[in-house]
Scaffold this motif. Sequence first.
Motif, PDB file in Angstrom:
ATOM      1  N   SER A 105       0.829  -1.201   0.000  1.00 19.40           N
ATOM      2  CA  SER A 105       0.000   0.000   0.000  1.00 19.40           C
ATOM      3  C   SER A 105       0.867   1.257   0.000  1.00 19.40           C
ATOM      4  N   LEU A 106       1.904   1.254   0.812  1.00 26.30           N
ATOM      5  CA  LEU A 106       2.812   2.400   0.850  1.00 26.30           C
ATOM      6  C   LEU A 106       3.553   2.554  -0.473  1.00 26.30           C
ATOM      7  N   ALA A 107       3.976   1.428  -1.047  1.00 24.71           N
ATOM      8  CA  ALA A 107       4.697   1.476  -2.318  1.00 24.71           C
ATOM      9  C   ALA A 107       3.815   1.986  -3.446  1.00 24.71           C
ATOM     10  N   VAL A 108       2.546   1.606  -3.427  1.00 19.96           N
ATOM     11  CA  VAL A 108       1.611   2.090  -4.448  1.00 19.96           C
ATOM     12  C   VAL A 108       1.412   3.600  -4.300  1.00 19.96           C
ATOM     13  N   GLY A 109       1.299   4.073  -3.063  1.00 26.19           N
ATOM     14  CA  GLY A 109       1.192   5.512  -2.836  1.00 26.19           C
ATOM     15  C   GLY A 109       2.405   6.260  -3.384  1.00 26.19           C
ATOM     16  N   TYR A 110       3.589   5.687  -3.162  1.00 23.71           N
ATOM     17  CA  TYR A 110       4.818   6.283  -3.694  1.00 23.71           C
ATOM     18  C   TYR A 110       4.805   6.250  -5.219  1.00 23.71           C
ATOM     19  N   ALA A 111       4.330   5.142  -5.787  1.00 23.49           N
ATOM     20  CA  ALA A 111       4.265   5.017  -7.240  1.00 23.49           C
ATOM     21  C   ALA A 111       3.381   6.106  -7.850  1.00 23.49           C
ATOM     22  N   VAL A 112       2.236   6.345  -7.234  1.00 21.15           N
ATOM     23  CA  VAL A 112       1.348   7.394  -7.728  1.00 21.15           C
ATOM     24  C   VAL A 112       2.050   8.746  -7.670  1.00 21.15           C
ATOM     25  N   SER A 113       2.788   8.994  -6.597  1.00 17.88           N
ATOM     26  CA  SER A 113       3.413  10.307  -6.412  1.00 17.88           C
ATOM     27  C   SER A 113       4.536  10.581  -7.403  1.00 17.88           C
ATOM     28  N   MET A 142      -4.670  -7.955  -4.320  1.00 14.71           N
ATOM     29  CA  MET A 142      -4.026  -6.668  -4.109  1.00 14.71           C
ATOM     30  C   MET A 142      -3.911  -5.909  -5.422  1.00 14.71           C
ATOM     31  N   ASN A 143      -3.611  -6.628  -6.480  1.00 14.44           N
ATOM     32  CA  ASN A 143      -3.495  -6.004  -7.796  1.00 14.44           C
ATOM     33  C   ASN A 143      -4.829  -5.387  -8.219  1.00 14.44           C
ATOM     34  N   GLU A 144      -5.911  -6.136  -7.991  1.00 13.89           N
ATOM     35  CA  GLU A 144      -7.232  -5.628  -8.360  1.00 13.89           C
ATOM     36  C   GLU A 144      -7.560  -4.343  -7.596  1.00 13.89           C
ATOM     37  N   VAL A 145      -7.234  -4.335  -6.306  1.00 15.21           N
ATOM     38  CA  VAL A 145      -7.518  -3.157  -5.480  1.00 15.21           C
ATOM     39  C   VAL A 145      -6.652  -1.970  -5.904  1.00 15.21           C
ATOM     40  N   CYS A 146      -5.369  -2.229  -6.158  1.00 17.02           N
ATOM     41  CA  CYS A 146      -4.444  -1.134  -6.452  1.00 17.02           C
ATOM     42  C   CYS A 146      -4.689  -0.505  -7.815  1.00 17.02           C
TER      43      CYS A 146
END
Length: 218
Positions: A105-113, A142-146
């Motif tokens: 979840s944290l990594a996805v947030g970083y990816a968006v940023s 997790m992939n579906e959610v992200c």
Amino acid sequence: MAEKVVVIYSGGMDSFTVLNRALKDGKQVYALTFDYGQRHVKEISCAQTVCSNLGIPHKVINISAINELLAGSSLTDDIDIPQGHYEADNMKSTVVPNRNMILLSLAVGYAVSVGASQVYYGAHSGDHAIYPDCRPEFVLKMNEVCKIANYESVEIFSPYLEVNKSAILTDGMTMGLDYSNTWTCYNGREKACGKCGACQERLEAFADNKVSDPIDYE
């Protein structure tokens, strides 16, 4: 311009191979390492050395405060690290509650940023027996959610999800990788113990590939 990706990079041999696989795939890599209070903190210094040598952006994020909530793992609590094979039932004490959901979840947030389209994640088949958050069904959900959690879709990409550590090492060897700057042992000592499940699985991988492990063991 190369596609941006975030690589969750612990400093272990699996994530080291994933990191280099992303580079080999032509991606613009942003490495992300988490300090969650693990006793094998030596892996973080390995990650820092590798990223410095490769000249890639690298963030080390201290999230150790979460251990006030996540009790009961021998990786973070005052509990002896179990010895024995990686898939032995006693290795369940090394599970950190909900760890990979939090880290992803944290990594996805970083990816968006940073405008990255993927998060590379080093789960593999050798983890499936003990770690629920490394199994294909977890990665799929997790992939579906992200893909829908933000305005920007981010894919969780696990290049080695269906293969074991020996196959990961084989791929690393085809890339000419040097594993001397990786750390796998769950004990936080100067040399690897060679007895914990993580060490045993690593040693098996090197034996399967008929090469010597370059790190020092007790």
